[in-house]
Scaffold this active site. Structure first.
Site, PDB file in Angstrom:
ATOM      1  N   HIS A 131       0.739  -1.160   0.183  1.00  0.00           N
ATOM      2  CA  HIS A 131       0.038  -0.020   0.030  1.00  0.00           C
ATOM      3  C   HIS A 131       0.791   1.243   0.133  1.00  0.00           C
ATOM      4  O   HIS A 131       1.973   1.329   0.633  1.00  0.00           O
ATOM      5  CB  HIS A 131      -0.772   0.033   1.273  1.00  0.00           C
ATOM      6  N   ASP A 146      -8.013  -5.544  -0.023  1.00  0.00           N
ATOM      7  CA  ASP A 146      -8.421  -6.141  -0.931  1.00  0.00           C
ATOM      8  C   ASP A 146      -7.826  -7.868  -0.804  1.00  0.00           C
ATOM      9  O   ASP A 146      -8.460  -8.502  -1.660  1.00  0.00           O
ATOM     10  CB  ASP A 146      -7.833  -5.934  -2.380  1.00  0.00           C
TER      11      ASP A 146
HETATM   12  C1  SDX Z   1      -6.203  -0.044  -2.585  1.00  0.00           C
HETATM   13  O1  SDX Z   1      -4.290   4.546  -1.980  1.00  0.00           O
HETATM   14  C2  SDX Z   1      -5.518   3.916  -1.297  1.00  0.00           C
HETATM   15  O2  SDX Z   1      -5.843   4.331  -0.200  1.00  0.00           O
HETATM   16  C3  SDX Z   1      -5.863   2.739  -1.903  1.00  0.00           C
HETATM   17  C4  SDX Z   1      -7.147   1.860  -1.251  1.00  0.00           C
HETATM   18  C5  SDX Z   1      -8.144   2.642  -1.092  1.00  0.00           C
HETATM   19  O3  SDX Z   1      -8.978   2.340  -0.101  1.00  0.00           O
HETATM   20  O4  SDX Z   1      -8.637   3.619  -2.074  1.00  0.00           O
HETATM   21  O5  SDX Z   1      -6.500   1.558  -0.190  1.00  0.00           O
HETATM   22  C6  SDX Z   1      -7.359   0.561  -2.087  1.00  0.00           C
HETATM   23  O6  SDX Z   1      -5.995   0.539  -4.025  1.00  0.00           O
HETATM   24  C7  SDX Z   1      -5.184  -0.897  -2.043  1.00  0.00           C
HETATM   25  C8  SDX Z   1      -4.083  -1.373  -2.926  1.00  0.00           C
HETATM   26  C9  SDX Z   1      -4.538  -2.530  -3.597  1.00  0.00           C
HETATM   27  N1  SDX Z   1      -3.640  -2.887  -4.816  1.00  0.00           N
HETATM   28  C10 SDX Z   1      -2.976  -4.072  -4.714  1.00  0.00           C
HETATM   29  O7  SDX Z   1      -3.048  -4.786  -3.840  1.00  0.00           O
HETATM   30  C11 SDX Z   1      -2.132  -4.420  -5.990  1.00  0.00           C
HETATM   31  C12 SDX Z   1      -0.496  -4.853  -5.552  1.00  0.00           C
HETATM   32  N2  SDX Z   1       0.025  -3.740  -4.946  1.00  0.00           N
HETATM   33  C13 SDX Z   1       0.954  -2.924  -5.368  1.00  0.00           C
HETATM   34  O8  SDX Z   1       0.723  -2.857  -6.872  1.00  0.00           O
HETATM   35  C14 SDX Z   1       1.514  -1.801  -4.675  1.00  0.00           C
HETATM   36  O9  SDX Z   1       1.876  -2.158  -3.439  1.00  0.00           O
HETATM   37  C15 SDX Z   1       0.484  -0.684  -4.604  1.00  0.00           C
HETATM   38  C16 SDX Z   1       0.286  -0.158  -6.121  1.00  0.00           C
HETATM   39  C17 SDX Z   1      -0.662  -0.802  -3.738  1.00  0.00           C
HETATM   40  C18 SDX Z   1       1.303   0.354  -4.128  1.00  0.00           C
HETATM   41  O10 SDX Z   1       2.415   0.798  -4.781  1.00  0.00           O
HETATM   42  P1  SDX Z   1       3.607   1.925  -4.420  1.00  0.00           P
HETATM   43  O11 SDX Z   1       3.382   2.627  -3.117  1.00  0.00           O
HETATM   44  O12 SDX Z   1       3.760   2.800  -5.582  1.00  0.00           O
HETATM   45  O13 SDX Z   1       4.842   1.106  -4.098  1.00  0.00           O
HETATM   46  P2  SDX Z   1       5.830   0.633  -5.167  1.00  0.00           P
HETATM   47  O14 SDX Z   1       5.137   0.074  -6.264  1.00  0.00           O
HETATM   48  O15 SDX Z   1       6.992   1.672  -5.342  1.00  0.00           O
HETATM   49  O16 SDX Z   1       6.574  -0.479  -4.208  1.00  0.00           O
HETATM   50  C19 SDX Z   1       7.585  -0.521  -3.299  1.00  0.00           C
HETATM   51  C20 SDX Z   1       8.351  -1.517  -3.491  1.00  0.00           C
HETATM   52  C21 SDX Z   1       8.771  -2.108  -4.750  1.00  0.00           C
HETATM   53  O17 SDX Z   1      10.055  -3.036  -4.762  1.00  0.00           O
HETATM   54  P3  SDX Z   1      11.529  -2.147  -4.940  1.00  0.00           P
HETATM   55  O18 SDX Z   1      11.506  -1.409  -6.382  1.00  0.00           O
HETATM   56  O19 SDX Z   1      11.650  -1.107  -3.707  1.00  0.00           O
HETATM   57  O20 SDX Z   1      12.464  -3.178  -4.763  1.00  0.00           O
HETATM   58  O21 SDX Z   1       7.545  -2.846  -3.027  1.00  0.00           O
HETATM   59  C22 SDX Z   1       7.392  -3.614  -4.092  1.00  0.00           C
HETATM   60  C23 SDX Z   1       7.900  -2.897  -5.518  1.00  0.00           C
HETATM   61  O22 SDX Z   1       8.391  -3.830  -6.250  1.00  0.00           O
HETATM   62  N3  SDX Z   1       6.171  -4.068  -4.237  1.00  0.00           N
HETATM   63  C24 SDX Z   1       5.442  -5.166  -4.280  1.00  0.00           C
HETATM   64  C25 SDX Z   1       4.184  -5.242  -4.184  1.00  0.00           C
HETATM   65  N4  SDX Z   1       3.901  -3.984  -4.033  1.00  0.00           N
HETATM   66  C26 SDX Z   1       4.917  -3.275  -3.774  1.00  0.00           C
HETATM   67  N5  SDX Z   1       6.266  -6.457  -4.721  1.00  0.00           N
HETATM   68  C27 SDX Z   1       5.436  -7.481  -4.828  1.00  0.00           C
HETATM   69  N6  SDX Z   1       4.074  -7.722  -4.514  1.00  0.00           N
HETATM   70  C28 SDX Z   1       3.528  -6.423  -4.295  1.00  0.00           C
HETATM   71  N7  SDX Z   1       2.053  -6.530  -4.064  1.00  0.00           N
END
Ligand code: SDX
Length: 434
Positions: A312, A369
């Site tokens: 998140h 989720d």
């Molecule tokens: C919702 O914003 C809100 O409030 C949203 C929400 C709401 O109520 O409105 O809470 C609802 O959208 C919840 C999130 C649902 N999405 C998912 O579950 C999809 C999977 N999660 C990711 O795609 C991700 O965690 C996000 C999009 C939710 C957040 O991404 P960020 O904040 O942009 O973080 P990032 O992509 O920069 O990740 C930081 C690191 C990265 O690795 P490094 O580059 O540091 O090595 O964490 C890794 C990412 O690759 N990472 C993951 C991951 N999420 C982040 N690696 C594997 N699996 C994941 N799910």
């Protein structure tokens, strides 16, 4: 609107020119203070740079507060745990819209107002027939909700508080009807009209799973579970879809068009589409023995696979909504006498991921989720309807934030700038010389 007065100033200096500038720090009621950069470009000639808005406050707001490190979520100061435990969705809608929890009389009046807006104009059913039966219901929602602008001209004047409130009530009331109609159309069953003698969640279940040829009775436990799921999805600060609604509204677009824009943004798998993606992922993993392989894929930067329902932008702790949903999962599956192997798989996946350095170092925890889809599947919704239910619930948050934006004296049309990295001016080359 902004109650934040400058608390102190920070000094920004340019060592090359010796110039320096004072920037005011504004303080809210809790959470991080903000550096006021509204005049930065005029003063310094510099833009700030923040793709994804990881460190940028787009507005000041009184609706929802999140402390991502502590895993705290408050709506108008009340914790999500208290609201999920002690309130129903209509009370939370009233709270988000009006700023205070209703007393008994206020609650009854509000429920009646919403109830008498649940029916949609009869001609709206014609829109559904333009879609293929296998259209994704989110595509239907985007189209039909946007089309509300064509029917309710008497509540599109955004400068009239009365019309804004009527539009807000219409949207909260009609989303379940429109969502249920999208489901009915996808399964080839007749649309069911809303009933004024049923509560909000019960009415939605009646319109979704009821049929004209027999009485549908929604179990109180399922109605309560749906009501709680709506509460947990109602609002969440300046997330992607809420920011979309705000920026659409900042141009003066009508409320129905703004909510249709919010639905579009919510659809993405990185946002509200994640609940559908979690179920698809669990089905893809299939068995506990495959978990290590998929965790490795989630860590592999060259592999697009991500652990859906994990991570998140704000929460660097367990999402408090996921905790409530995890508990509800057990209760609902027991109540429905459903034993879903996907729940055990999800629990095993969570346990292994939360002890894996990659996820621990990046503070990747289950989000809202991760468990919601398992409950919705147990109740009988197809995965394609999961994000529709998220949009149904989030509509109250979108309209509450939209109303706040409209009445905010600080609000201007949202128009970010950029760091330009393209070609600088060059001479035109006629086609016969290219
Ligand atoms: C919702 O914003 C809100 O409030 C949203 C929400 C709401 O109520 O409105 O809470 C609802 O959208 C919840 C999130 C649902 N999405 C998912 O579950 C999809 C999977 N999660 C990711 O795609 C991700 O965690 C996000 C999009 C939710 C957040 O991404 P960020 O904040 O942009 O973080 P990032 O992509 O920069 O990740 C930081 C690191 C990265 O690795 P490094 O580059 O540091 O090595 O964490 C890794 C990412 O690759 N990472 C993951 C991951 N999420 C982040 N690696 C594997 N699996 C994941 N799910």
């Amino acid at each position: 609107m902004s109650k934040s007065e400058p608390k102190k100033t920070l000094k920004l200096s340019d060592p090359d020119t010796g110039d320096s500038w004072d920037l005011s720090v504004l303080q809210g009621s809790t959470g991080p203070d903000v550096i006021d950069i509204r005049k930065l470009y005029a003063q310094t000639g510099y833009f700030t740079y923040d793709p994804g808005f990881t460190s940028t406050a787009s507005c000041d707001s009184e609706v929802t507060y999140i402390d991502g490190d502590e895993g705290i979520l408050l709506h108008r100061g009340y914790s999500i745990e208290d609201l999920a435990e002690h309130c129903d969705f209509m009370e939370v809608c009233y709270l988000l819209l009006r700023g205070e929890l209703p007393n008994a009389q206020e609650k009854e009046t509000f429920k009646t107002t919403i109830t008498y807006h649940t029916m949609v104009h009869e001609q709206m059913s014609n829109f559904y027939r333009g879609f293929r039966r296998d259209a994704h219901p989110m595509a239907v929602m985007v189209g039909v909700v946007g089309a509300l602008s064509a029917f309710y001209h008497d509540s599109t004047d955004i400068n009239d508080p009365e019309q804004r409130m009527i539009a807000s009530h219409r949207l909260i009331a009609k989303m379940p009807t429109i969502a249920a109609m999208a489901y009915k159309y996808s399964v080839g069953q007749p649309f069911m009209y809303p009933r004024n003698d049923l509560g909000y969640a019960e009415n939605f279940m009646h319109m979704t799973f009821g049929v004209p040829c027999e009485e549908y009775k929604c179990s109180p436990a399922v109605a309560r579970a749906m009501d709680r799921i709506f509460i947990l999805h109602a609002d969440h600060e300046q997330n992607a879809s809420t920011s979309t609604v705000r920026i659409a509204g900042s141009s003066g677009a009508n409320p129905f068009a703004c909510i249709a824009a919010g639905i579009s943004s919510l659809w993405g798998p990185a946002h509200g589409g994640a609940n559908e993606a979690v179920l698809n992922m669990l089905n893809q993993i299939g068995d506990k023995k495959n978990i290590p392989e998929f965790l490795e894929r989630a860590k592999d930067k060259d592999d697009p696979f991500r652990l859906m329902g994990f991570g998140h932008r704000v929460y660097k702790n367990y999402d408090p909504r996921a905790k409530v949903l995890k508990k509800s999962c057990d209760e609902v599956l027991k109540e429905l006498n459903v034993s879903d192997p996907l729940l055990e798989l999800a629990q095993e996946l969570e346990q292994i991921a939360l002890s894996d350095d990659y996820f621990v170092e990046r503070k990747l925890f289950p989000n809202v989720d991760f468990y919601s889809g398992i409950i919705l599947k147990a109740i009988g919704f197809p995965t394609s309807m999961f994000t529709v239910l998220f949009a149904l619930a989030r509509t109250v948050g979108w309209v509450a934030q939209w109303n706040e934006m409209i009445t905010d004296p600080n609000q201007k049309i949202g128009r970010p700038r950029q760091l330009y990295t393209g070609n600088t001016k060059r001479d035109f080359v006629p086609i016969n010389q290219r």
